[in-house]
Scaffold this active site. Structure first.
Site, PDB file in Angstrom:
ATOM      1  N   PHE A 195       0.962  -1.274  -0.234  1.00 47.34           N
ATOM      2  CA  PHE A 195       0.229   0.167  -0.391  1.00 47.34           C
ATOM      3  C   PHE A 195       0.878   1.415   0.120  1.00 47.34           C
ATOM      4  O   PHE A 195       0.466   2.205   0.536  1.00 47.34           O
ATOM      5  CB  PHE A 195      -1.074  -0.103   1.409  1.00 47.34           C
ATOM      6  CG  PHE A 195      -1.209  -1.967   1.421  1.00 47.34           C
ATOM      7  CD1 PHE A 195      -2.478  -1.692   0.926  1.00 47.34           C
ATOM      8  CD2 PHE A 195      -1.879  -2.391   2.212  1.00 47.34           C
ATOM      9  CE1 PHE A 195      -3.827  -2.667   0.526  1.00 47.34           C
ATOM     10  CE2 PHE A 195      -2.728  -3.546   2.480  1.00 47.34           C
ATOM     11  CZ  PHE A 195      -3.561  -3.371   1.166  1.00 47.34           C
ATOM     12  N   CYS A 196       1.748   1.343  -0.823  1.00 42.78           N
ATOM     13  CA  CYS A 196       2.965   2.191  -1.282  1.00 42.78           C
ATOM     14  C   CYS A 196       2.577   3.180  -2.229  1.00 42.78           C
ATOM     15  O   CYS A 196       2.015   2.398  -3.282  1.00 42.78           O
ATOM     16  CB  CYS A 196       4.494   2.006  -1.014  1.00 42.78           C
ATOM     17  SG  CYS A 196       5.654   3.230  -1.088  1.00 42.78           S
ATOM     18  N   GLY A 197       2.715   4.278  -2.292  1.00 38.00           N
ATOM     19  CA  GLY A 197       2.559   5.021  -3.872  1.00 38.00           C
ATOM     20  C   GLY A 197       3.447   4.435  -4.995  1.00 38.00           C
ATOM     21  O   GLY A 197       3.479   4.731  -6.316  1.00 38.00           O
ATOM     22  N   THR A 223       4.216   1.032  -5.185  1.00 36.98           N
ATOM     23  CA  THR A 223       3.623  -0.471  -5.307  1.00 36.98           C
ATOM     24  C   THR A 223       3.533  -0.483  -6.416  1.00 36.98           C
ATOM     25  O   THR A 223       3.803  -2.034  -7.312  1.00 36.98           O
ATOM     26  CB  THR A 223       2.536  -0.678  -4.608  1.00 36.98           C
ATOM     27  OG1 THR A 223       2.748  -0.657  -2.978  1.00 36.98           O
ATOM     28  CG2 THR A 223       1.623  -2.219  -4.735  1.00 36.98           C
TER      29      THR A 223
END
Length: 222
Positions: free
Chosen positions: A60-62, A64
């Protein structure tokens, strides 16, 4: 960043002689649980003698979406023995507590086929031995999708921040710095020049002059 620069790094990476299985580097000794594989482990020594890209991932990371670029990198160079190892981690509070969800993101959403481990600590005192070894040779991850390029002898050739994409020429060049194959790594990955012909007389001096400059820029990215 020029494609030539990236290609040179990858070429030099390829020059290291393959390591015998019995000569497993200390950093690659041990095993890690494979993501959602019902007790199956990944023996890290299987990567000895091969160029390797290690990445700490998060669902859930920018960054990803970089899974897509990492998979493309793997598919492009796996026939040249390139391996990619993804290590999910919640060190930066962007990984699911449920490994099933972690697996869905990488395997289903992004079609990842390279090896993925169960979530692991990758920074600080609690980091797993693999990441402690990577940090000793380079630096510890400062965020998700930090990338390490490891040569055939288990030495870290280069490391790249989250901002460096898997198709970045410089990352690919770094892969060559650890293996004779000529095209492999991400940093802001771009495709290697079609000719694939880069003379050492050009690559070696170029890398010698620019490596210090690149290291400084990479640190500034953080």
């Amino acid at each position: 960043m020029s494609i030539r620069r990236l290609a040179c790094s990858l070429l030099l990476s390829s020059l290291a002689l393959p390591v015998l299985a019995a000569e497993c580097p200390a950093m690659l000794q041990g095993e890690l649980p494979k993501l959602r594989a019902k007790g199956e482990n990944i023996e890290l020594c299987q990567y000895a003698g091969k160029p390797l890209v290690v990445v700490n991932t998060a669902s859930f990371c920018g960054f990803t979406p970089q899974f897509k670029g990492l998979e493309a990198l793997y598919q492009r160079y796996k026939d040249q023995e390139l391996e990619v190892l993804g290590v999910p981690s919640d060190d930066f509070r962007q990984e699911s507590a449920d490994s099933k969800e972690t697996a869905t993101v990488c395997y289903v959403n992004y079609g990842v086929t390279f090896a993925m481990t169960e979530p692991q600590p990758v920074s600080g005192a609690n980091a797993i031995p693999l990441f402690k070894g990577l940090a000793e040779q380079s630096r510890q991850p400062r965020w998700n999708f930090f990338k390490y390029v490891v040569d055939r002898q288990g030495k870290v050739v280069a490391s790249f921040s989250s901002l460096t994409k898997p198709d970045d020429p410089e990352l690919i060049a770094a892969r060559r710095e650890g293996d004779r194959l000529a095209t492999l790594i991400p940093s802001r990955f771009t495709a290697l020049h079609p000719s694939g012909r880069w003379a050492l007389s050009v690559c070696l001096p170029r890398l010698a002059r620019r490596r210090t400059q690149f290291t400084r820029r990479a640190l500034q990215e953080q």
